[in-house]
Structure formats: C-alpha cells, structure tokens
Design a protein around this motif. Structure first.
Motif, short mmCIF file in Angstrom:
data_model
loop_
_atom_site.label_atom_id
_atom_site.label_comp_id
_atom_site.label_asym_id
_atom_site.label_seq_id
_atom_site.Cartn_x
_atom_site.Cartn_y
_atom_site.Cartn_z
N ARG A 193 -31.71 -12.14 33.12
CA ARG A 193 -29.93 -11.77 32.38
C ARG A 193 -29.61 -10.79 32.41
N ARG A 194 -30.71 -9.11 31.92
CA ARG A 194 -30.31 -7.90 31.57
C ARG A 194 -30.58 -7.58 32.93
N ARG B 173 -35.96 -16.02 32.01
CA ARG B 173 -34.80 -16.03 31.85
C ARG B 173 -33.99 -14.50 31.19
N GLU B 174 -34.06 -13.96 30.47
CA GLU B 174 -34.40 -13.10 29.63
C GLU B 174 -33.76 -11.49 30.71
N LYS C 197 -24.90 -12.12 40.65
CA LYS C 197 -25.45 -12.75 39.86
C LYS C 197 -25.13 -14.18 40.64
#
Length: 272
Positions: free
Chosen positions: A252-253, A248-249, A262
């Motif tokens: 997001r990056r 998930r990180e 998005k």
C-alpha cells in the motif's frame, strides 16, 4: 539458575508475563536494503534477525570466500545457499561464533532444506538463490525467527513460492523427568525457557497445518508431543497473519508513493 515456574502455577503466567498461548512482540519490515534483491528485518521479542536475499542469479559456482549450506538441487532446479552470521554482541556472554561452528551449520542446512520444499526452484534452472541471515540479538526461538525473516525477504525479492513458510517454537511447562501428564504447552519460548524446558520448532505452510519443518532436540514425552505441535501450529497461524500484514502494508505504501501502479501485475515468460 533454574527457571522459576511458581508464577505460572499460581496465575498461569510465564516469567515474562505472557500466557501459554501468547506470542512475544512482533516487529517486521521488508525492503530494508535498497541494493539487495530482497531484504527484511524481524523482531520476535528480543530475538532480532536481518535477512538479505540475492538472486535468482546465474550459477557461476561458489566464490572462494562463500560459505554456507545449500539445498541439494539437480541441474534443472536452482540451488538455495543459506549463510548465517551471528554477531558477537548478540548474546550476554559476547561469544563470537565462527561460520564453521557446528550449530550454525545445522541451522543453515535446516533452513535451506525447508525452503527448498516451498520455493518453485524449477522455474530457475542452473541458478543460485543466496540467503544471508544476520543475527543481531538472541533470546530464544532463533530458528523460527530466521525462517520467518527469510520468508519475508524472499517475498520482497519476488521469488515464487507456494505460500508463506512460517515457524514457531513450542515447549512444555514440565521437564521430561517430571512425568507430569497435565503439563501445559507453551509457544514462542524465550532463551531462559529453552534452557530449562523441552521444546521443538515447527514450521507450517501458509494458513494450513501442513508441516514443512520440525526440529526437536530435547527429550519429550510422547503424550505431550501432540499438544506441543498443535500449540506451535496455532502460533504459526498468528505469525503468518502478521507477516502477511507487513507485506500488504508495504504494498500500500508503494502504491501511495507511486512506485508501482495499482493493479499492476508481473508477467514471466517461462520456457518449459
């Protein structure tokens, strides 16, 4: 040199300062190799594994120099080819293992069979998914670290799967000969603990307790086995949370950098 367990008896602390249900430090990354379809790097304590995934690609037969273990899939499913390369610098004794080593072949076959139950190989008939694992450092729980690194790399490659396949090792504070019914289970064993204590490696599917992988190569009393499996399943749940946070990180990056929009989704046209 025998394992000193006096510290655990007095303060319930293991030789590296952890309690029985504590994992070692986890550090993971995905998309570490830009040229690969999927890649990952995972550290579980001092055990470090790098994974590269290629495919699914058209099955043109194995190349002459390709070695590894594959899942026995039919013509209407894809073949999973796993190869493990152990660096000669990964252990203290600097012992170089050949790819034909029996121990490595067993690890390759175990990983290939366990991943075949999780991946949706029927979506890619007559194709090959190649998973290359490079062991950079060994300090226990090698099979668990390799399975977790392969799962991260497959997620990065976008290969459809049922859920995360997460593995964790578990052992007992007493040997088989001790006949200690009150022995406590331990999770995420290091190399010294694996050499002295009975242990197993358990793999679960996602956040559930469904067992997809179990390897036990040491003698364990039946009365301790259930506690070891429960402890390993709890460890798998914690590792799954960390792997999911890594994915998930990274997402997001990528959204912040503009690599993907998005809310964008990937659609696949599948002929049934």
């Amino acid at each position: 040199m025998p394992l000193d367990t006096s510290t655990y008896e007095l303060a319930l602390l293991r030789i590296d300062g952890r309690r029985w249900n504590e994992l070692r430090h986890l550090r993971g990354q995905i998309r570490t190799q830009a040229a690969a379809d999927g890649s990952s790097y995972l550290e579980m304590g001092n055990t470090k594994v790098m994974c590269v995934v290629t495919g699914p690609s058209e099955d043109k037969g194995r190349r002459g120099g390709a070695q590894g273990a594959s899942s026995s899939g039919a013509g209407n499913t894809s073949e999973i080819l796993v190869s493990i390369v152990v660096g000669g610098f990964s252990t203290v004794d600097r012992k170089k293992r050949a790819r034909s080593d029996k121990r490595i072949q067993e690890l390759q076959a175990t990983i290939a069979k366990s991943l075949a139950t999780v991946l949706h190989t029927h979506l890619f008939p007559r194709s090959t998914i190649s998973i290359s694992l490079h062991v950079l450092s060994q300090d226990g729980s090698l099979l668990a670290c390799a399975v977790n690194a392969a799962t991260l790399a497959l997620v990065d490659a976008g290969v459809p799967m049922t859920d995360y396949l997460v593995a964790c090792s578990a052992g007992s504070t007493s040997s088989h000969a001790a006949a200690d019914e009150k022995a406590d289970p331990l999770i995420d064993l290091n190399n010294q603990e694996e050499q002295e204590l009975p242990f197993l490696t358990l793999g679960t599917l996602g956040a559930t307790d469904k067992v997809a992988l179990m390897v036990c190569e040491s003698r364990v009393q039946v009365s301790r086995l259930e506690g070891m499996m429960v402890a390993a399943a709890d460890g798998c749940a914690n590792i799954r949370k960390y792997l999911d946070s890594v994915v998930r990180e990274k997402g997001r990056r990528m959204v912040a950098e503009g690599a993907v929009e998005k809310g964008a989704s990937m659609a696949m046209d599948i002929d049934v």
